[in-house]
Design a protein around this motif. Sequence first.
Motif, short mmCIF file in Angstrom:
data_model
loop_
_atom_site.label_atom_id
_atom_site.label_comp_id
_atom_site.label_asym_id
_atom_site.label_seq_id
_atom_site.Cartn_x
_atom_site.Cartn_y
_atom_site.Cartn_z
N THR A 29 0.84 -1.20 0.00
CA THR A 29 0.00 0.00 0.00
C THR A 29 0.88 1.25 0.00
N PRO A 30 0.34 2.38 -0.46
CA PRO A 30 1.12 3.62 -0.42
C PRO A 30 1.61 3.97 0.98
N GLY A 31 0.79 3.69 2.00
CA GLY A 31 1.22 3.96 3.37
C GLY A 31 2.42 3.13 3.77
N GLU A 32 2.39 1.84 3.45
CA GLU A 32 3.53 0.97 3.76
C GLU A 32 4.77 1.42 2.99
N PHE A 33 4.58 1.77 1.72
CA PHE A 33 5.69 2.21 0.89
C PHE A 33 6.33 3.47 1.47
N ARG A 34 5.51 4.40 1.90
CA ARG A 34 6.05 5.65 2.50
C ARG A 34 6.83 5.37 3.76
N THR A 35 6.43 4.37 4.52
CA THR A 35 7.13 4.06 5.77
C THR A 35 8.55 3.59 5.49
N ALA A 36 8.72 2.68 4.55
CA ALA A 36 10.06 2.18 4.21
C ALA A 36 10.00 1.47 2.87
N GLU A 62 12.21 -5.06 -19.47
CA GLU A 62 13.43 -5.64 -18.93
C GLU A 62 13.10 -6.45 -17.66
N ASP A 63 14.14 -6.89 -16.98
CA ASP A 63 13.92 -7.65 -15.75
C ASP A 63 13.14 -6.83 -14.74
N VAL A 64 12.21 -7.50 -14.08
CA VAL A 64 11.37 -6.87 -13.07
C VAL A 64 11.45 -7.71 -11.80
N VAL A 65 11.67 -7.03 -10.68
CA VAL A 65 11.63 -7.68 -9.37
C VAL A 65 10.47 -7.07 -8.59
N LEU A 66 9.60 -7.94 -8.12
CA LEU A 66 8.43 -7.52 -7.35
C LEU A 66 8.75 -7.59 -5.87
N VAL A 67 8.31 -6.57 -5.15
CA VAL A 67 8.67 -6.44 -3.73
C VAL A 67 7.41 -6.19 -2.90
N CYS A 68 7.35 -6.81 -1.74
CA CYS A 68 6.34 -6.49 -0.74
C CYS A 68 7.00 -6.68 0.62
N ARG A 69 6.23 -6.80 1.65
CA ARG A 69 6.81 -6.95 2.99
C ARG A 69 7.51 -8.29 3.17
N SER A 70 6.82 -9.37 2.77
CA SER A 70 7.36 -10.71 3.03
C SER A 70 7.48 -11.58 1.79
N GLY A 71 6.89 -11.18 0.70
CA GLY A 71 6.94 -11.95 -0.54
C GLY A 71 5.60 -12.47 -1.01
N ALA A 72 4.58 -12.52 -0.14
CA ALA A 72 3.28 -13.10 -0.51
C ALA A 72 2.55 -12.25 -1.54
N ARG A 73 2.42 -10.95 -1.29
CA ARG A 73 1.72 -10.08 -2.26
C ARG A 73 2.51 -9.96 -3.56
N ALA A 74 3.83 -9.95 -3.44
CA ALA A 74 4.67 -9.88 -4.64
C ALA A 74 4.46 -11.12 -5.51
N TRP A 113 2.33 1.12 11.41
CA TRP A 113 2.23 -0.33 11.48
C TRP A 113 1.88 -0.89 10.12
N ASP A 114 2.52 -2.02 9.76
CA ASP A 114 2.18 -2.66 8.50
C ASP A 114 0.84 -3.41 8.64
N ILE A 115 0.26 -3.77 7.52
CA ILE A 115 -1.07 -4.41 7.49
C ILE A 115 -1.09 -5.70 8.30
N GLU A 116 -0.07 -6.52 8.15
CA GLU A 116 -0.05 -7.80 8.88
C GLU A 116 -0.12 -7.59 10.39
N ARG A 117 0.61 -6.60 10.88
CA ARG A 117 0.58 -6.31 12.32
C ARG A 117 -0.80 -5.80 12.73
N GLN A 118 -1.42 -4.97 11.89
CA GLN A 118 -2.75 -4.47 12.19
C GLN A 118 -3.78 -5.61 12.24
N VAL A 119 -3.65 -6.56 11.30
CA VAL A 119 -4.55 -7.72 11.29
C VAL A 119 -4.40 -8.49 12.60
N ARG A 120 -3.17 -8.72 13.03
CA ARG A 120 -2.96 -9.45 14.29
C ARG A 120 -3.57 -8.71 15.47
#
Length: 190
Positions: A29-36, A62-74, A113-120
């Motif tokens: 999310t844009p909020g997570e991206f802004r954090t780090a 060209e080559d593309v690398v997808l990034v998220c917090r842990s790899g699941a959304r990527a 807080w990231d989404i996963e932490r908020q869910v917990r």
Amino acid sequence: MNTSSVLTPTVLQRLVQEGRAPRLLDVRTPGEFRTAHIPGSYNVPLNTLREHRAELLTHLDEDVVLVCRSGARAAQAGQALAEAGLPNLRVLEGGTVAWETAGAFLERGPERWDIERQVRLVAGSVVLVTGLAGIFLPGAHLIGTAIGAGLTYAAVSNSCAMGVLLSRLPYNRGPRTDIRTVLAELRSTP
């Protein structure tokens, strides 16, 4: 996605240092991206990526690398882009968590807080409150049971309805990602 489509943080760091960095699309999310976020990455939230993948394909040759917090959304983003016909896709193994653990630099903004932490927090609070309320209100514990069932389904399906709902809160939205701006940046960056 198969294991050959995974890139370790160490390999990505080496590519960046050698000046051979692939395009980095951060699907949080844009909020997570802004954090780090990894310097030089583009923020294309997963839902935006799915909606505009055809437009993105014309700018990702060209080559593309997808990034998220842990790899699941990527991995989900990778599947969506692969289905649309984009070759040379990789997912950053372990996401920004693994990147930072490997000692790599993250650009930082306001902490949240990231989404996963908020869910917990939300799920745990609901289970705790309904468990305690069940002492006085028979059947209240069933709400906690429903939350548990939802979390189990989220793990099995690799999706999370609570996370999607939480990501829509103003706290998590941050500035909306404008696909036209992202496409212009992709066009102008060699």
